[in-house]
Design an enzyme around this catalytic site. Structure first.
Site, PDB file in Angstrom:
ATOM      1  N   SER A 168      43.425  11.864  35.813  1.00  0.00           N
ATOM      2  CA  SER A 168      45.146  12.366  36.421  1.00  0.00           C
ATOM      3  C   SER A 168      46.217  11.576  35.195  1.00  0.00           C
ATOM      4  CB  SER A 168      44.872  11.939  38.209  1.00  0.00           C
ATOM      5  OG  SER A 168      46.321  12.438  38.329  1.00  0.00           O
ATOM      6  N   TYR A 181      44.755   7.336  45.943  1.00  0.00           N
ATOM      7  CA  TYR A 181      44.391   8.783  44.332  1.00  0.00           C
ATOM      8  C   TYR A 181      44.897   8.138  43.223  1.00  0.00           C
ATOM      9  CZ  TYR A 181      44.390  13.472  42.185  1.00  0.00           C
ATOM     10  OH  TYR A 181      44.342  14.240  42.247  1.00  0.00           O
TER      11      TYR A 181
END
Length: 285
Positions: A168, A181
């Protein structure tokens, strides 16, 4: 799912592509793309019905695919799934580790901590739930490591095999509110580089893509108000994205097919490719 339009010419006929998290928006799209260029696609997901539904759409479009139930945090589940894939399609040539996600227990309510938050009902850093943080790290990091341990065995001693992880853009710079995350995706990027070195003498390439912001059904409520106007978070995202828009899931296809193609990317390994409209490059000024 709408019919995929291929942005580049890649031939993966005869290849077996195993995709985890294939019941989700991103990986179901990638599954359809890989099938469209000739690969036999094994769609793995914790929810079998989702994997089977997307596999049925691929078959209806003339591709070769099958859905499988697999828990990426359970080695026995992965081993059983692997046996089925071997029986149906043969050895894995391309593994896409797409399973991942966040958990509300592992995020704060506010971007910035203020002294009064300690005694308020606001969920601050000090209130992050240990089990939630563990779940996020396990799902993203172990959920990449364990499937690789299982399916990369097929690649040893064979040519033209590779692994693509889903990282990401928050692995480059962490996003506010979601420390677990962001940290977990940073671990995926680091692990991608580690694996690339570790498997280099065995001829297995390992790369990753790092998607930026995409507006999907899953995050619709965070990005858009009920009347269709953008939320404050959307305003901040687009202001920090030089291209000034959200990505379309289909815009992940070209880069992923490129990395998967031995003919196109045979000397590329250890790369984490941002697909984020410039978000990870922009300093804000």
């Amino acid at each position: 799912m709408k019919k995929i339009e291929l942005p580049i010419g890649v031939d993966l006929k005869g290849k077996v592509a195993v995709i985890t998290g294939a019941g989700g928006i991103i990986c179901s799209c990638l599954a359809k793309a890989f099938a469209a260029v000739g690969a036999k696609v094994a769609l793995l997901d914790l929810t079998l019905a989702k994997a089977e539904a997307y596999a049925s759409e691929i078959v209806a479009d003339g591709g070769i695919a099958k859905g499988y139930m697999a828990n990426v945090l359970d080695k026995s589940s992965l081993a059983e799934c692997h046996k089925q894939v071997l029986k149906d399609f043969g050895k894995c040539d391309i593994l896409i580790n797409g399973a991942g996600g966040n958990n509300p227990k592992a995020q704060t309510d506010k971007e910035y901590f203020e002294v009064g938050d300690v005694d308020s009902e606001t969920k601050s850093f000090f209130d992050l739930d240990e089990s939630g943080v563990q779940f996020v790290f396990n799902l993203n990091f172990l959920g990449t490591l364990l499937p690789t341990q299982e399916f990369a065995r097929d690649m040893v001693g064979r040519k033209d095999c590779n692994i693509i992880n889903i990282s990401s853009m928050n692995a480059f710079t962490p996003l506010t509110k979601i420390p677990a995350y962001s940290g977990a995706k940073a671990a995926v990027s680091n692990f991608t580089q580690w694996l690339a070195v570790h498997f280099s003498k065995a001829g297995i390439r390992v790369n990753a893509i790092a998607p930026g912001f995409f507006s999907t059904a899953q995050n619709k409520s965070l990005l858009w108000n009920a009347d269709g106007t953008p939320t404050a978070r959307t305003g901040k995202i687009l202001a920090a994205t030089p291209m000034g828009r959200f990505g379309e899931v289909e815009e992940l296809v070209g880069a992923t097919l490129f990395l998967a193609s031995e003919k196109a990317a045979s000397f590329i390994t250890g790369v984490v490719l941002p697909i984020d409209g410039g978000f990870s490059s922009y300093s804000g000024v």
